[in-house]
Motif scaffolding. Structure first.
Motif, mmCIF file in Angstrom:
data_model
loop_
_atom_site.group_PDB
_atom_site.id
_atom_site.type_symbol
_atom_site.label_atom_id
_atom_site.label_comp_id
_atom_site.label_asym_id
_atom_site.label_seq_id
_atom_site.Cartn_x
_atom_site.Cartn_y
_atom_site.Cartn_z
ATOM 1 N N MET A 1 0.538 0.933 4.942
ATOM 2 C CA MET A 1 -0.705 0.190 4.885
ATOM 3 C C MET A 1 -0.321 -1.129 4.190
ATOM 4 S SD MET A 1 -4.302 1.316 3.076
ATOM 5 C CE MET A 1 -3.625 1.795 1.635
ATOM 6 N N ILE A 2 -1.057 -2.084 4.592
ATOM 7 C CA ILE A 2 -1.088 -3.458 3.750
ATOM 8 C C ILE A 2 -2.708 -3.849 3.920
ATOM 9 C CG2 ILE A 2 -0.117 -5.952 4.020
ATOM 10 C CD1 ILE A 2 2.200 -5.017 5.249
ATOM 11 N N THR A 9 -2.261 -8.733 -2.455
ATOM 12 C CA THR A 9 -1.925 -8.111 -1.295
ATOM 13 C C THR A 9 -1.456 -6.630 -1.874
ATOM 14 O OG1 THR A 9 -1.239 -9.972 -0.127
ATOM 15 C CG2 THR A 9 -0.188 -7.711 0.506
ATOM 16 N N LEU A 10 -1.963 -5.572 -1.417
ATOM 17 C CA LEU A 10 -1.480 -4.153 -1.580
ATOM 18 C C LEU A 10 -0.767 -3.563 -0.389
ATOM 19 C CD1 LEU A 10 -1.579 -1.606 -2.978
ATOM 20 C CD2 LEU A 10 -3.866 -1.030 -1.758
ATOM 21 N N LEU A 11 0.544 -3.343 -0.755
ATOM 22 C CA LEU A 11 1.302 -2.534 0.076
ATOM 23 C C LEU A 11 1.425 -1.043 -0.439
ATOM 24 C CD1 LEU A 11 3.473 -2.443 2.282
ATOM 25 C CD2 LEU A 11 5.176 -3.074 0.465
ATOM 26 N N CYS A 12 1.056 -0.165 0.706
ATOM 27 C CA CYS A 12 1.200 1.295 0.178
ATOM 28 C C CYS A 12 2.047 1.865 1.309
ATOM 29 C CB CYS A 12 0.019 1.881 0.154
ATOM 30 S SG CYS A 12 -0.103 3.608 -0.327
ATOM 31 N N THR A 46 8.849 -7.306 -7.745
ATOM 32 C CA THR A 46 7.473 -7.310 -7.815
ATOM 33 C C THR A 46 7.040 -7.977 -9.092
ATOM 34 O OG1 THR A 46 7.320 -5.115 -6.732
ATOM 35 C CG2 THR A 46 5.587 -5.700 -8.189
ATOM 36 N N GLU A 47 8.044 -7.769 -10.124
ATOM 37 C CA GLU A 47 7.484 -8.469 -11.507
ATOM 38 C C GLU A 47 7.939 -10.094 -11.408
ATOM 39 O OE1 GLU A 47 9.898 -6.074 -14.201
ATOM 40 O OE2 GLU A 47 8.194 -4.713 -14.477
ATOM 41 N N LYS A 48 9.046 -10.318 -10.613
ATOM 42 C CA LYS A 48 9.222 -11.683 -10.522
ATOM 43 C C LYS A 48 7.990 -12.515 -9.651
ATOM 44 C CE LYS A 48 12.993 -13.604 -11.199
ATOM 45 N NZ LYS A 48 13.370 -14.242 -12.230
ATOM 46 N N LEU A 49 7.396 -11.648 -9.012
ATOM 47 C CA LEU A 49 6.188 -12.233 -8.351
ATOM 48 C C LEU A 49 4.880 -12.225 -9.144
ATOM 49 C CD1 LEU A 49 6.999 -11.019 -4.674
ATOM 50 C CD2 LEU A 49 7.105 -13.424 -5.551
ATOM 51 N N ARG A 50 5.081 -11.591 -10.274
ATOM 52 C CA ARG A 50 3.795 -11.202 -11.348
ATOM 53 C C ARG A 50 2.899 -10.254 -10.901
ATOM 54 N NH1 ARG A 50 2.633 -15.740 -15.211
ATOM 55 N NH2 ARG A 50 4.476 -17.163 -15.229
ATOM 56 N N GLY A 51 3.534 -9.292 -9.887
ATOM 57 C CA GLY A 51 2.846 -8.273 -9.516
ATOM 58 C C GLY A 51 3.150 -6.944 -10.306
ATOM 59 N N ASN A 52 2.846 -5.885 -9.776
ATOM 60 C CA ASN A 52 3.167 -4.462 -10.383
ATOM 61 C C ASN A 52 3.353 -3.406 -9.175
ATOM 62 O OD1 ASN A 52 0.398 -2.871 -9.888
ATOM 63 N ND2 ASN A 52 -0.339 -4.508 -11.290
ATOM 64 N N CYS A 53 4.089 -2.808 -9.439
ATOM 65 C CA CYS A 53 4.561 -1.441 -8.390
ATOM 66 C C CYS A 53 4.434 -0.188 -9.254
ATOM 67 C CB CYS A 53 5.885 -1.545 -7.757
ATOM 68 S SG CYS A 53 7.117 -1.483 -8.876
ATOM 69 N N GLN A 54 4.088 0.886 -8.306
ATOM 70 C CA GLN A 54 3.663 2.283 -8.898
ATOM 71 C C GLN A 54 4.528 3.361 -8.128
ATOM 72 O OE1 GLN A 54 -0.162 3.666 -8.336
ATOM 73 N NE2 GLN A 54 -0.125 4.785 -10.269
ATOM 74 N N PHE A 55 5.114 4.138 -8.556
ATOM 75 C CA PHE A 55 5.914 5.050 -7.688
ATOM 76 C C PHE A 55 5.218 6.444 -8.350
ATOM 77 C CE2 PHE A 55 8.887 1.780 -8.019
ATOM 78 C CZ PHE A 55 9.549 1.973 -6.713
ATOM 79 N N VAL A 56 4.695 7.238 -7.213
ATOM 80 C CA VAL A 56 4.058 8.479 -7.719
ATOM 81 C C VAL A 56 4.198 9.544 -6.674
ATOM 82 C CG1 VAL A 56 2.244 7.263 -9.043
ATOM 83 C CG2 VAL A 56 1.898 7.847 -6.802
ATOM 84 N N VAL A 57 3.783 10.760 -7.061
ATOM 85 C CA VAL A 57 3.930 12.067 -6.128
ATOM 86 C C VAL A 57 2.485 12.215 -6.046
ATOM 87 C CG1 VAL A 57 4.433 14.153 -5.733
ATOM 88 C CG2 VAL A 57 6.127 12.651 -6.490
ATOM 89 N N LEU A 64 4.543 4.884 -2.712
ATOM 90 C CA LEU A 64 4.752 3.461 -3.416
ATOM 91 C C LEU A 64 3.625 2.560 -3.311
ATOM 92 C CD1 LEU A 64 6.609 1.140 -4.582
ATOM 93 C CD2 LEU A 64 7.530 0.905 -2.350
ATOM 94 N N ARG A 65 3.286 2.093 -4.210
ATOM 95 C CA ARG A 65 1.952 0.856 -4.171
ATOM 96 C C ARG A 65 2.815 -0.278 -4.627
ATOM 97 N NH1 ARG A 65 -0.966 5.469 -6.209
ATOM 98 N NH2 ARG A 65 -2.112 6.204 -4.120
#
Length: 68
Positions: A1-2, A9-12, A46-57, A64-65
Motif C-alpha cells: 500500500m502506498i 508518502t507512506l509505504l506499507c 529512509t534516514e537520508k531522505l529525512r523520513g522514518n521506518c518501522q519494522f514490526v510484527v 514494514l512502514r
C-alpha cells in the motif's frame, strides 16, 4: 500500500512468516550468513531522505512502514 498525505508518502508492506522475527534496535536480525542487509539499507535510505521506518510484527504479519 502506498498513500500520500500532506506532502508525506507512506509505504506499507506486509508479509507472512514461518518463524517469528527477532529484533535488535528496531531492526529484524538473522543468523543466516549473507542475509539481513536489506533492512539496514532501508533504514539508511529512509534516514537520508529525512523520513522514518518501522519494522514490526502484527498478528501473523511482518510489517514494514516507511514515511518520507
Amino acid at each position: 500500500m502506498i498513500k500520500n498525505n500532506s506532502g508525506k508518502t507512506l509505504l506499507c508492506v506486509k508479509n507472512r512468516f514461518k518463524e517469528t522475527p527477532v529484533f535488535q534496535d528496531g531492526l529484524p536480525i538473522t543468523s543466516r550468513r549473507g542475509h539481513g542487509y536489506g533492512s539496514q539499507s532501508i533504514r539508511y535510505a529512509t534516514e537520508k531522505l529525512r523520513g522514518n521506518c518501522q519494522f514490526v510484527v502484527e498478528d501473523d504479519w511482518f510489517v514494514l512502514r516507511v514515511v518520507v
